[in-house]
Design a protein around this motif. Structure first.
Motif, PDB file in Angstrom:
ATOM      1  N   ILE A  37      54.364  50.814   3.597  1.00  0.00           N
ATOM      2  CA  ILE A  37      53.788  49.567   3.099  1.00  0.00           C
ATOM      3  C   ILE A  37      52.633  49.115   3.993  1.00  0.00           C
ATOM      4  O   ILE A  37      51.593  48.675   3.508  1.00  0.00           O
ATOM      5  N   GLU A  38      52.801  49.252   5.314  1.00  0.00           N
ATOM      6  CA  GLU A  38      51.710  48.871   6.219  1.00  0.00           C
ATOM      7  C   GLU A  38      50.469  49.709   5.962  1.00  0.00           C
ATOM      8  O   GLU A  38      49.341  49.192   5.950  1.00  0.00           O
ATOM      9  N   LYS A  39      50.638  51.009   5.741  1.00  0.00           N
ATOM     10  CA  LYS A  39      49.495  51.877   5.480  1.00  0.00           C
ATOM     11  C   LYS A  39      48.784  51.471   4.197  1.00  0.00           C
ATOM     12  O   LYS A  39      47.545  51.385   4.147  1.00  0.00           O
ATOM     13  N   LEU A  40      49.553  51.208   3.137  1.00  0.00           N
ATOM     14  CA  LEU A  40      48.942  50.838   1.866  1.00  0.00           C
ATOM     15  C   LEU A  40      48.295  49.456   1.937  1.00  0.00           C
ATOM     16  O   LEU A  40      47.205  49.242   1.388  1.00  0.00           O
ATOM     17  N   GLN A  41      48.968  48.534   2.615  1.00  0.00           N
ATOM     18  CA  GLN A  41      48.389  47.192   2.746  1.00  0.00           C
ATOM     19  C   GLN A  41      47.064  47.230   3.501  1.00  0.00           C
ATOM     20  O   GLN A  41      46.084  46.586   3.114  1.00  0.00           O
ATOM     21  N   HIS A  42      47.041  47.983   4.597  1.00  0.00           N
ATOM     22  CA  HIS A  42      45.799  48.061   5.365  1.00  0.00           C
ATOM     23  C   HIS A  42      44.714  48.777   4.577  1.00  0.00           C
ATOM     24  O   HIS A  42      43.543  48.368   4.589  1.00  0.00           O
ATOM     25  N   ASN A  44      44.267  48.777   1.405  1.00  0.00           N
ATOM     26  CA  ASN A  44      43.726  47.849   0.415  1.00  0.00           C
ATOM     27  C   ASN A  44      42.769  46.839   1.018  1.00  0.00           C
ATOM     28  O   ASN A  44      42.021  46.173   0.291  1.00  0.00           O
ATOM     29  N   ARG A  45      42.806  46.687   2.316  1.00  0.00           N
ATOM     30  CA  ARG A  45      42.005  45.666   2.991  1.00  0.00           C
ATOM     31  C   ARG A  45      40.992  46.258   3.973  1.00  0.00           C
ATOM     32  O   ARG A  45      40.487  45.564   4.843  1.00  0.00           O
ATOM     33  N   GLU A  46      40.698  47.536   3.823  1.00  0.00           N
ATOM     34  CA  GLU A  46      39.811  48.198   4.781  1.00  0.00           C
ATOM     35  C   GLU A  46      38.347  47.788   4.652  1.00  0.00           C
ATOM     36  O   GLU A  46      37.554  48.059   5.538  1.00  0.00           O
TER      37      GLU A  46
END
Length: 487
Positions: A37-42, A44-46
């Motif tokens: 989840i942390e990887k996907l969240q980050h 999405n916000r890169e």
């Protein structure tokens, strides 16, 4: 050598970075897989919002070295002695294109330079041209919209561009530069830079002079033909950034001679009375015959960033950042940028963007700013306010030692169009060009004008005629060769 152990952003070791946590080999994924989840969240916000202008750029670190004494004009410590060095960061850019656009598009180039001085950061935010298209910041959003995309078609539109320019006589000087060979420089190393605006210098006695900043490339001016610029846009759209990065990487450090034009208020008043030109008008130059270039120092770029996003994309400049001994001027476009640049960074990067390493000053600093997103240091235990110390602050005039500026005239909206001379300097530039350069200018303009509406074309041609009859004639001949007869 084995790479460092992979961890989460909080430093927790990651046991498996190859497989998501699931209920059985084929089962649904589990919400407790925080690493996934942390990887996907980050991810999405890169992307932070790209700059509205100057979206695509390249940057490098270097040094500024003083070679000539400027202390008669300024008390800024970075000029305190011959041989003194100040670390710098310079970001080059194209102006109108998006982040994925080609480096070789016909466009001005940004030349944004930060000096990390012992008195704070000084940002000199200019272009590779000494002038600009407009003289009042209220027209800046309108102008930039014409350089972007048509709201219906989402396509670049020559009609939009020349509709604006043909109605704005002050744009002719910069349009002439843009459609000359200088509109497509061969990379960032082979072009000059300019502070463009009029700024000021203040010496120890509190005396002010006005100043124009120039950066003359030691690599020599080198431009691309229109055809070569188009070819490179398709084969190597990152041409300028690649050239800069690779040159620094192999030790071919680019350098610029730093020079200034200086003038007192009295000298500028005499010059304006003689020429009719407002010395604080961004669409005008100070001719070198009237205000000769004085050498100041050498700028060298000698270190590539380690991380593009952290150091180039998040670099946040503002011409409001001046140090004691430097100051502003009544230039209306500069006055608008003093607000707009910092405001853009508050939106784009955040309220604490000045705490990022590329933006942070390299001298002690103390302020009452606290909290908000990404407050990295947040001031520690220091108090977050300053007490009132009436009459004892030691600050006079405009703030940090710049003397007060006398104002006069009626507050109102003053329109100089129709009374200002907005054609002579453009005509002078045309007349200075060699015959071959004039032909290139006319051919480039004809290529851009060939498809615009007739009323826009005629209005733009009349501007060329007013600058020099040969200018308008040359564009008409080039248009005719393209099958567009303009009368």
């Amino acid at each position: 050598m084995h790479p460092a152990r992979h961890t989460t952003a909080s430093g927790i070791p990651v046991a498996d970075d190859q497989n998501s946590l699931s209920a059985g080999p084929r089962g649904p994924l589990l919400l407790q897989d925080f690493h996934l989840i942390e990887k996907l969240q980050h991810f999405n916000r890169e992307r932070i919002p790209e700059r509205v202008v100057h979206a695509k750029g390249s940057g490098a670190y270097g040094t500024f070295t003083v070679t000539h004494d400027l202390r008669a004009y300024t008390r800024a410590r970075l000029f305190s002695g011959i041989g003194k060095q100040t670390p710098v960061f310079l970001r080059f850019s194209t102006v109108g294109g998006e982040k994925g656009s080609a480096d070789t598009e016909r466009d001005p180039r940004g030349f944004a330079l930060r000096f990390y001085t012992e008195e704070g950061n000084w940002d000199l935010v200019g272009n590779n041209t000494p002038v600009f298209f407009i003289k009042d910041p209220i027209k800046f959003p309108d102008f930039i919209h014409t350089q972007k995309r048509d709201p219906q078609s989402n396509l670049k539109s020559a009609n939009m561009m020349f509709d604006f320019w043909s109605h704005a006589p002050e744009s002719l000087h910069q349009v002439t530069i843009l459609f000359s060979s200088r509109g497509t420089p061969d990379g960032y190393r082979h072009m000059d830079g300019f502070g463009s605006h009029t700024y000021s210098l203040v010496n120890e006695a509190g005396e002010r002079v006005y100043v124009k900043w120039h950066f003359k490339t030691r690599q020599g001016i080198r431009n691309l033909s229109a055809a070569e610029a188009v070819r490179l846009a398709g084969t190597d759209p990152d041409h300028a950034g690649r050239d800069l990065f690779e040159a620094i990487g192999r030790g071919a450090f680019p350098q610029w001679d730093v020079k200034v034009q200086v003038a007192t208020s009295a000298q500028l008043a005499e010059w304006e009375a003689r020429t009719g030109w407002n010395p604080f008008d961004l669409t005008k130059v100070w001719p070198h015959g009237d205000f000769p270039l004085l050498p100041v120092g050498v700028l060298e770029l000698n270190r590539n960033p380690d991380n593009y996003h952290a150091e180039v994309e998040q670099a946040a400049f503002s011409p409001a950042n001046v140090v004691p001994g430097l100051g502003y001027s009544p230039d209306k476009m500069l006055q608008g940028r003093l607000f707009a640049y910092h405001d853009a960074q508050l939106y784009r990067v955040g309220a604490n963007h000045q705490q990022l390493p590329v933006n942070a000053p390299r001298c002690p600093f103390h302020n009452g700013q606290r909290d908000g997103a990404m407050a990295f240091t947040n001031g520690g235990a220091a108090r977050n306010y300053a007490t009132v110390d009436a009459g004892r602050s030691g600050a006079f005039g405009m703030g940090h030692g710049e003397p007060g500026l006398a104002l006069d005239g009626e507050a109102g909206r003053h329109d100089p169009r129709g009374t200002d001379d907005d054609t002579t300097q453009a005509g002078n530039l045309f007349r200075l060009m060699a015959a071959g350069e004039r032909q290139i200018l006319c051919d480039n303009l004809a290529a851009a004008l060939a498809g615009v509406d007739e009323d826009i074309l005629q209005r733009q041609l009349r501007q060329f005629d007013r600058a020099d009859p040969g200018y308008g004639h040359g564009v008409r001949v080039a248009l005719a060769e393209r099958g567009r007869h303009a009368g």
